[in-house]
Every structure is written in structure tokens, then in C-alpha cells.
Enzyme design. Structure first.
Site, short mmCIF file in Angstrom:
data_model
loop_
_atom_site.label_atom_id
_atom_site.label_comp_id
_atom_site.label_asym_id
_atom_site.label_seq_id
_atom_site.Cartn_x
_atom_site.Cartn_y
_atom_site.Cartn_z
N GLY A 11 36.01 31.06 53.23
CA GLY A 11 37.33 30.79 52.63
C GLY A 11 37.20 30.32 51.20
N LEU A 12 37.12 31.27 50.28
CA LEU A 12 36.90 30.92 48.87
C LEU A 12 38.23 30.80 48.11
CD1 LEU A 12 33.78 33.17 48.26
CD2 LEU A 12 33.82 30.66 48.36
N ASN A 34 34.42 35.51 52.17
CA ASN A 34 35.87 35.44 52.07
C ASN A 34 36.47 36.71 52.68
OD1 ASN A 34 38.08 33.76 50.71
ND2 ASN A 34 38.59 35.83 50.04
N ARG A 35 37.61 36.52 53.35
CA ARG A 35 38.26 37.68 54.00
C ARG A 35 38.44 38.84 53.02
NH1 ARG A 35 44.48 36.98 55.74
NH2 ARG A 35 44.51 36.37 53.55
N VAL A 77 39.88 27.37 55.40
CA VAL A 77 40.98 28.34 55.51
C VAL A 77 42.23 27.58 55.93
CG1 VAL A 77 39.44 30.26 56.05
CG2 VAL A 77 40.32 28.83 57.92
N SER A 131 39.81 15.09 50.87
CA SER A 131 40.92 14.83 49.94
C SER A 131 40.44 14.80 48.50
CB SER A 131 41.59 13.49 50.26
OG SER A 131 42.58 13.24 49.27
N LYS A 185 42.62 11.44 57.76
CA LYS A 185 43.10 12.25 56.62
C LYS A 185 44.63 12.41 56.69
CE LYS A 185 43.41 14.81 53.07
NZ LYS A 185 43.72 16.20 53.01
N HIS A 188 46.13 9.23 55.53
CA HIS A 188 45.94 9.22 54.07
C HIS A 188 47.07 10.01 53.40
CE1 HIS A 188 44.79 11.50 50.48
NE2 HIS A 188 44.01 10.47 50.13
N ASN A 189 47.35 11.19 53.93
CA ASN A 189 48.40 12.01 53.33
C ASN A 189 49.78 11.38 53.49
OD1 ASN A 189 46.25 13.73 52.94
ND2 ASN A 189 47.39 15.57 53.44
N GLU A 192 49.97 8.91 50.91
CA GLU A 192 50.13 9.65 49.64
C GLU A 192 51.61 9.99 49.41
OE1 GLU A 192 47.34 13.03 49.18
OE2 GLU A 192 49.09 14.22 48.66
N TYR A 193 52.28 10.49 50.44
CA TYR A 193 53.72 10.79 50.32
C TYR A 193 54.47 9.52 49.87
CZ TYR A 193 53.96 15.34 52.87
OH TYR A 193 53.86 16.65 53.27
N LYS A 263 53.54 20.34 53.03
CA LYS A 263 52.81 21.25 53.93
C LYS A 263 52.73 20.70 55.35
CE LYS A 263 49.85 23.89 50.84
NZ LYS A 263 48.47 23.96 50.33
N ARG A 446 71.55 -3.54 76.84
CA ARG A 446 70.80 -2.74 77.80
C ARG A 446 71.02 -3.25 79.22
NH1 ARG A 446 65.47 -3.10 77.56
NH2 ARG A 446 65.07 -1.00 78.34
P1 NDP Z 1 44.07 28.73 49.58
O1 NDP Z 1 45.37 29.38 49.96
O2 NDP Z 1 43.76 28.55 48.15
O3 NDP Z 1 42.86 29.56 50.24
C1 NDP Z 1 42.93 29.96 51.57
C2 NDP Z 1 41.62 30.66 51.93
O4 NDP Z 1 41.70 31.03 53.30
C3 NDP Z 1 41.37 31.95 51.15
O5 NDP Z 1 40.00 32.07 50.98
C4 NDP Z 1 41.91 33.02 52.09
O6 NDP Z 1 41.27 34.26 51.94
C5 NDP Z 1 41.55 32.43 53.42
N1 NDP Z 1 42.44 32.93 54.45
C6 NDP Z 1 43.78 32.85 54.49
N2 NDP Z 1 44.25 33.41 55.60
C7 NDP Z 1 43.18 33.87 56.27
C8 NDP Z 1 43.02 34.55 57.50
N3 NDP Z 1 44.07 34.86 58.26
N4 NDP Z 1 41.75 34.86 57.88
C9 NDP Z 1 40.70 34.56 57.14
N5 NDP Z 1 40.79 33.91 55.95
C10 NDP Z 1 42.01 33.57 55.54
O7 NDP Z 1 44.04 27.37 50.38
P2 NDP Z 1 43.38 25.97 49.95
O8 NDP Z 1 42.01 26.18 49.46
O9 NDP Z 1 44.34 25.20 49.12
O10 NDP Z 1 43.34 25.20 51.37
C11 NDP Z 1 42.35 25.44 52.36
C12 NDP Z 1 42.41 24.32 53.36
O11 NDP Z 1 42.16 23.08 52.69
C13 NDP Z 1 43.79 24.16 54.02
O12 NDP Z 1 43.62 23.70 55.34
C14 NDP Z 1 44.44 23.07 53.18
O13 NDP Z 1 45.46 22.40 53.88
C15 NDP Z 1 43.23 22.18 52.91
N6 NDP Z 1 43.35 21.29 51.76
C16 NDP Z 1 43.90 21.73 50.58
C17 NDP Z 1 43.99 20.86 49.51
C18 NDP Z 1 44.56 21.31 48.19
O14 NDP Z 1 44.76 20.44 47.33
N7 NDP Z 1 44.80 22.60 47.98
C19 NDP Z 1 43.53 19.46 49.61
C20 NDP Z 1 42.90 19.14 50.85
C21 NDP Z 1 42.84 20.02 51.88
P3 NDP Z 1 41.90 35.47 51.09
O15 NDP Z 1 41.32 35.35 49.71
O16 NDP Z 1 41.44 36.68 51.80
O17 NDP Z 1 43.38 35.31 51.11
#
Ligand code: NDP
Length: 471
Positions: A11-12, A34-35, A77, A131, A185, A188-189, A192-193, A263, A446
Site C-alpha cells: 500500500g504505497l 501496490n495494487r 491500506v 499517528s 490510537k 488519540h484520534n 485530536e478531534y 473518517k 425511576r
Molecule cells: P491512501 O488513500 O493514500 O492510500 C491507500 C493505499 O491503499 C494505496 O496504496 C492504494 O493502492 C491501496 N488500496 C486502496 N484500496 C485497495 C484495495 N481494495 N486493495 C488493495 N490496495 C488498496 O491512504 P493513506 O495512506 O492515507 O492511509 C492508509 C491507512 O493509514 C488508512 O488505514 C488510514 O486510515 C491510515 N492513516 C492515515 C493517516 C493520514 O494522515 N493519511 C494517518 C494515520 C493513519 P492504489 O494505489 O492501487 O489505489
């Protein structure tokens, strides 16, 4: 040098890409997948010198084969079914000793379930809360680890290495088994809210009540960031108030629609608090405020139908020092509630959460990082089991700043400026210091309609009132 990875990341996206580079920069070779393969290509070609530590893979099979067993595979992801799907896809490819680490924002109940389910698999599973947003993931997040001692033994060194540091102390630690890391976590969130909402409420008072322009708001937050309220969120509030819109030339704050997104982790915190019967009204108010912010059309209609609010505050009713003091008190009350929720969950689930350590690993890397958390870590260590409001320096800080919080809430109420989180903090505080509340009326009601009984102040064994046939 051995450049074959023992670790991989799937998951990049925003967080995964940053975390993979952080891991590589700390000297750990890492396989990445990455997908969408084009994303992997763009990631590796933008990795500069760190590309040498990366092993990109185009298929899941290639990815798993590139990692030397025992493999540690981080998932970054979206939380929810995607994680289950990804585990299912990995299942036939992994073997004994392999470990899947979900580092997304999973609901802790999902992490508990996945930990249980993995007992039937050859591989192991753990969930960690990360975080700090993109910047944190890249250069040092706060990491709340769920797992057992063996999993911490295995992953602790690398998680500590990539985490933020507070005066050389890593902001990564084992919270407890199963879903404990994701639960911490989540809270924590929730905090944060609440932190964000209370800051926004002081901004509303400055803008609508005191007639401040964005530059005056920025100057105020910058001043607060040099004092007791020094924190990342106050710092960035000053920065966003200082910024100018490149399109219109107006202050950025004046061109952004007042509809807040979310979220779901704040909502989960509130739901879990109710399940645990623990009172976190500041966080609840903050989540509700975000929900209300989304109802823009109705808010506009409300303004037309009822009109008249908000009104400017009469001169001299509030000043920035009073607001600063109100925010100090509100923040303490909010954190007291958040830590109480953690303590309740710890007892309920038998987690033995390390409360002072939680405050410690929040001191840097995460979104709620602040100087005050350092004192909270000490207070939680010296007063185990006690609310933060009864621990120094917070008891003294509340004594010093409570009047300012009350003055702020009264002024806001008079002018029709909504301050739900600050007001909720004050009400909680007032409840917490009322030796005789009004629940005797609830108990009588009551008993009247439901024969539920009550305890008497005089200890006599007469648990029902003389309601007769009306009951
Ligand atoms: P992004 O939307 O930037 O990235 C999502 C990643 O997941 C992409 O690599 C995407 O691949 C992949 N993905 C999405 N759907 C699928 C699927 N069905 N199957 C396989 N791969 C999939 O998300 P974030 O990096 O922001 O968040 C990732 C996680 O981290 C989440 O759980 C988020 O809640 C958590 N998080 C995020 C924070 C933030 O500040 N953004 C902070 C702390 C935690 P593709 O390129 O193919 O779409």
C-alpha cells in the site's frame, strides 16, 4: 552487506510510501507492493538514494518471494474490508513464522478478530496504530503497538528506530495484546478531534466575538504556542491563520468552507465510550460539532429564520489571555476524560495499558504532541488510578484557569457563539466537584414509574417512595 529484505510493505499511498522510505532510511531493506503497479514505479523512481534499499514487486507472489523468511509484512491500506481481502490474498503465500502487521486505522474490534482468526493460520497477525500524518510516517511517527511480548520482541527495535524521539526516547511502545494498540490510537484520534474543536472555538470567539482578522488570530496562536499550550495543533493553527490564498489574495481561513470532514475514528471513540459507560463529553461535543458543521444548508436556513446571532462581544468582555487560560483548562479536562477512558478499557479488557507510557509516546511524532503531555506522563506515573484533575500540576492549573473557562463560556453563550466542547468540559468539571448532584430526582422518577428503587442518604432500608397507585 545483506540487502535482502525481511520486511515488506503493501500500500504505497500517502502513509505507506512515507513509512517505507522511513524504514529504508533506517537501514532496513524493504520489499514494496501496490495494487496499482504504476504507483510502485513512481515511488521507486522518486526514492533517490533510498531506492537501493527497496525491492519493488509487481505481483503479490513476486513480493512475498522477495522477502526472506520469517517475513514481516506491513499493510498500509484503507481500514475495513480491504485489510481482510489483503490478508486473504496473502494467506496461501505465507508460512510458519511470517507476520502480518496492520498499520492502518483499523477499528480495534477488527484487530481483535483478526488476531483471533490468525490462530488458525500458519502466519501471525498484529495491529499497530500510527499517528503523525505523512510527515510523521516519513520522519518519525508515534506508534501504538498491539501485540504480545514475542511480537514486540520481534518488531520493537525497528518500530522504535522509525518512530519519533522525545529527547532521545522513542515514541513507540507496546500498549497491550490484540486490539490494544488500535484502541489507544482511536482514543488519540478522539482527543485530536477535541483539541482541534476547542482551538476552533477560541478562533470563533476571536473572529465573531472580538472582531479579529486572520493576522490577529495568527499572532494570538503564535503567542500561545510559546507558552503552556505549546503544541503541534496550536502551532499549525497559527500557520494556517497566517497563510494567504494564492488565488484570491485573501487569508486562507476566509476562503475555506466551514464543513469539517471525518473518517470515523472520533465517532468510534464516542461509541466505545458509551459501551464502557465512561464520560468523555468534550470528545463527544467535538464529534457532534463536526456532524453539525456538515449541515450547512440548514445552518443558513437557521440564520434566516432565527437571525440575530452571533453578536459581537461587548468591548473588554474577553481578551486573549482569558481565552488562552480557558483553552488550558479545557485541554486538561479533555485529556482527563481521554485517559479515564483508556483506564476503563484497560480494566474492562484486562489489557494493563501503560498509562504514563501512552502520554510519553504522544509527546512527539503524533498530531496531538504537546509539551503538556510530558507533565501528564509524570502525573499518571505518580498518581496511578487517579483522574488527571487530581494530579499536580493539573490541579493547580485548573484552579488557576477555571474562572477564565467559565467567563469564556458565559461570554460565548451570551453572544450566541457555539462553544460546545469548552462548555462540555466545564459542565463535566462542575459535575465532578458536586458532592450532591441532582440524580436523586432521577432515582425518584425511576422508582415512581418503574419501581426501580433507590438508596437513601440515611442508610435506612426503605428503597421505595410513597408514590402509591401513581407508580
Ligand atoms: P491512501 O488513500 O493514500 O492510500 C491507500 C493505499 O491503499 C494505496 O496504496 C492504494 O493502492 C491501496 N488500496 C486502496 N484500496 C485497495 C484495495 N481494495 N486493495 C488493495 N490496495 C488498496 O491512504 P493513506 O495512506 O492515507 O492511509 C492508509 C491507512 O493509514 C488508512 O488505514 C488510514 O486510515 C491510515 N492513516 C492515515 C493517516 C493520514 O494522515 N493519511 C494517518 C494515520 C493513519 P492504489 O494505489 O492501487 O489505489
Amino acid at each position: 552487506m545483506d540487502n535482502s529484505p525481511h520486511i515488506g510493505l503493501i500500500g504505497l499511498g500517502t502513509m505507506g510510501a512515507a513509512l517505507a522510505l522511513n524504514i529504508a532510511e533506517n537501514g532496513y531493506p524493504i520489499a514494496v507492493y501496490n495494487r496499482t503497479p504504476a504507483v510502485t514505479d513512481a515511488f521507486t523512481s522518486g526514492a533517490g538514494d533510498l531506492a537501493a534499499k527497496l525491492t519493488p514487486a509487481k505481483t503479490l507472489e513476486e513480493f512475498v518471494a522477495a522477502i526472506t523468511p520469517p517475513r514481516s509484512i506491513i499493510l498500509m491500506v484503507p481500514a475495513g474490508p480491504v485489510v481482510d481481502d489483503q490478508i486473504a490474498a496473502l494467506r496461501p503465500l505465507l508460512g510458519d513464522g511470517d507476520l502480518i502487521i496492520d498499520a492502518g486505522n483499523a477499528n480495534y474490534t477488527d484487530t481483535e478478530r483478526r488476531s483471533r482468526e490468525s490462530e488458525n493460520d500458519a502466519f501471525d497477525f498484529m495491529g499497530i496504530g500510527v499517528s503523525g500524518g505523512e510527515e510523521g510516517a516519513r520522519h518519525g511517527p508515534s506508534i501504538m503497538v498491539g501485540g504480545d511480548a514475542a511480537q514486540w520482541e520481534r518488531m520493537g527495535a525497528i518500530l522504535e528506530a522509525i518512530s519519533a524521539k522525545y529527547q532521545d526516547e522513542p515514541c513507540a511502545a507496546l500498549m497491550g495484546p490484540g486490539g490494544a494498540g488500535h484502541f489507544v490510537k482511536m482514543v488519540h484520534n478522539g482527543i485530536e478531534y477535541a483539541d482541534m474543536e476547542m482551538i476552533a472555538e477560541t478562533y470563533a470567539l476571536m473572529r465573531d466575538g472580538m472582531g479579529f482578522d486572520a493576522a490577529q488570530v495568527a499572532q494570538t496562536f503564535e503567542g500561545w504556542d510559546a507558552g503552556t499550550l505549546a503544541s503541534y495543533l496550536v502551532e499549525i493553527s497559527g500557520k494556517v491563520a497566517r497563510a494567504t490564498d494564492p488565488i484570491s489574495g485573501a487569508p486562507m481561513l476566509d476562503v475555506i468552507l466551514d464543513k469539517a470532514g471525518q473518517k470515523g475514528t472520533g465517532r468510534w471513540t464516542v461509541i466505545e465510550a458509551q459501551q464502557l459507560a465512561v464520560a468523555i463529553p468534550v470528545i463527544e461535543a467535538a464529534v457532534t460539532a463536526r456532524n453539525l458543521s456538515a449541515r450547512l444548508a440548514e445552518r443558513k436556513k437557521g440564520a434566516e429564520v432565527f437571525g440575530g446571532m452571533p453578536q459581537p462581544l461587548p468591548d473588554g468582555v474577553l481578551d486573549t489571555e482569558t481565552l488562552e487560560r480557558a483553552l488550558i483548562a479545557g485541554k486538561i479536562l479533555c485529556y482527563a476524560q481521554g485517559f479515564e477512558m483508556l483506564a476503563r478499557a484497560s480494566a474492562e479488557f484486562g489489557w494493563n495499558l501503560p498509562m504514563p507510557v501512552i502520554a510519553k509516546i504522544w509527546r512527539n511524532g503524533c498530531i496531538i504532541r504537546s509539551e503538556m503531555l510530558n507533565d501528564m506522563a509524570s502525573a499518571l506515573a505518580t498518581n496511578p488510578g487517579e483522574s488527571l484533575i487530581f494530579a499536580e500540576p493539573f490541579t493547580s492549573l485548573l484552579r488557576e484557569n477555571e474562572a477564565a473557562l467559565r467567563k469564556t463560556v458565559i461570554a460565548a453563550t451570551g453572544a450566541g457563539i457555539a462553544v460546545p466542547a469548552l462548555a462540555a468540559g466545564l459542565s463535566w468539571f462542575d459535575s465532578m466537584r458536586s458532592p450532591r448532584g441532582a440524580a436523586n430526582m432521577i432515582q425518584a422518577q425511576r422508582d415512581f414509574f418503574g419501581n426501580h428503587g433507590f438508596e437513601r442518604l440515611d442508610g435506612q432500608d426503605a428503597p421505595h417512595g410513597p408514590w402509591g397507585a401513581h407508580g
